[in-house]
Design an enzyme around this catalytic site. Structure first.
Site: not given
Ligand code: ADP
Length: 398
Positions: A8, A181, A209-210, A212-213, A242, A283, A332-333, A385
């Site tokens: 990636n 995604h 799908h929650l 960073n994006g 975003r 975060d 996040v999800g 992914e």
């Molecule tokens: P990307 O879109 O970069 O692949 P990810 O799916 O890895 O992102 O999600 C990253 C985000 O997940 C972090 O920025 C943070 O907000 C959130 N995150 C990770 N661990 C936790 C947690 N334990 N509790 C809440 N949010 C979390």
């Protein structure tokens, strides 16, 4: 055992994994690595292999240097791409336009077509193409396959894909909803379908799908009928950095009244908005801590995020009519029970009953977090992914 090297390649980073396509969604890949801060004085290379993390601080001027350094380090650790039985290289490509709706073998013709798609994804496709070109030069004897983020949504109904702007412009400039995604949304659909006895054709679901994006999809009978990201990954939910959907008039205002350039606005809305713009951090762990410490900005950020999420969730519930399942996935999800509770609060009348204790104590793998009598089942489904890309590549190269 044979593996797929999944790449990636972003504008300032390269993520890679060496993946066994027959692995489970929560299995640790054989190798995972990150080249970061390409072009900066202090860049880095991190490789995880056999439970050990190897970190190096170094200057990485460009993608060629990044790949060379990463492959050299993998060789040193005995897990280089030419040392292992690697079947193929899978490249994540953000935008496939209307041309690519399936994984494709990357040859010169395909790469030049990808270049023609750059105007549709100027922030993402150039770095994807850099990655493909360098990796093909360094690993010329392996098949390289492109897997597109947009592919899963290539058959969205026109009513969901078409923007209400002039037909001639729309058609000439390929303006439509593509959705992103897709690899994750498709993977989650597959994982969800395994939870049901009925065939996929009989199941309606929504995936959130929650990460960073962030993006949502509404899927009827196995086919996506709507998704929240649009012509670009900027539309839809509020994200880490975003803004998600905003009144397009704001862009004219920023240009005319604030005097920002178009590139400046692009950067503002992609990199300095969302949770970062609202609360100073993207975060969610920080956001919750800031709320505990009394930050009103962080509280507002969370409220705005949840409101926008529920707007889109509600619209998908109406479009689907009957929702058999809702899946939460990505950083996040999968990890934030507070966010999940707020997203689904007071939806009992709509058939969604969250089980608070299941929601608070999510374990490994696919987890049911709704009550046993909830008409809509709610799941946490870990996405993967890289594994999804490896499986697609493996299917193509056989
Ligand atoms: P990307 O879109 O970069 O692949 P990810 O799916 O890895 O992102 O999600 C990253 C985000 O997940 C972090 O920025 C943070 O907000 C959130 N995150 C990770 N661990 C936790 C947690 N334990 N509790 C809440 N949010 C979390």
């Amino acid at each position: 055992m044979s593996y797929v090297l999944v790449i990636n390649s972003g504008s300032s980073s390269i993520k890679f994994q060496i993946v066994d396509p027959s692995a489970g969604a929560t299995d640790t890949p054989l190798v995972s690595g990150l080249v970061e801060k390409i072009g900066e004085f202090r860049g880095g290379l991190t490789i995880k292999h056999n439970g050990e993390k190897h970190e190096h601080v170094l200057t990485i001027p460009n993608h060629t240097a990044g790949f060379k350094r990463a492959f050299a380090e993998l060789d040193r650790l005995g897990c280089g791409p030419t040392q292992l039985d690697i079947n193929a290289v899978g490249h994540r490509i953000v935008h496939g336009g209307t041309i690519f709706s399936e994984p494709v073998l990357l040859d010169e013709t395909v790469v030049s077509t990808l270049r023609e798609l750059i105007p549709l994804a100027p922030l993402h496709n150039p770095a994807n193409i850099d990655g493909i070109e360098v990796a093909r030069r360094l690993l010329p004897n392996l098949p390289h396959v492109g897997v597109f983020d947009t592919a899963y949504f290539s058959d969205l109904p026109d009513s969901a894909a078409v923007y209400a702007i002039e037909k001639s412009l729309r058609e000439e400039y390929h303006i439509r909803r593509y959705g992103f995604h897709g690899t994750s949304h498709e993977f989650i659909a597959g994982e969800l379908h395994k939870q049901f006895d009925q065939p996929a054709e009989e199941i309606n679901h929504i995936t959130l799908h929650l990460g960073n994006g962030a993006s949502a999809s509404a899927v009827r009978g196995g086919k996506p009928i709507d998704t929240s990201m649009g012509m670009t990954p900027l539309e839809g939910l509020v994200m880490g950095t975003r803004c998600g959907s905003i009144d397009p008039g704001i862009i004219f205002h920023l240009y005319r009244e604030v005097g920002l350039s178009i590139d400046g606005i692009d950067k503002l809305l992609n990199k300095r908005s969302g949770m970062k713009g609202l609360a100073g951090s993207n975060d969610f762990r920080d956001i919750h801590q800031m709320i505990k410490d009394g930050s009103q900005d962080a509280q507002l950020a969370l409220d705005v995020y949840v409101t926008q999420l529920r707007r889109i969730l509600g619209s998908y519930m109406i479009q689907l009519g009957r929702v058999d399942a809702i899946a939460f996935t990505a950083g996040v999800g999968e990890n934030d029970p507070v966010l999940r509770r707020l997203a689904l609060a007071d939806l009992e009348n709509f058939g969604v009953k969250l089980d608070d204790s299941r929601n608070e104590s999510v374990g490994e793998g696919v987890q049911l977090i709704s009550t046993d009598d909830s008409p809509t089942r709610v799941y946490v489904v870990p996405t993967n992914e890289e594994l999804a890309i490896a499986q697609k590549v493996d299917r193509l190269v056989g």
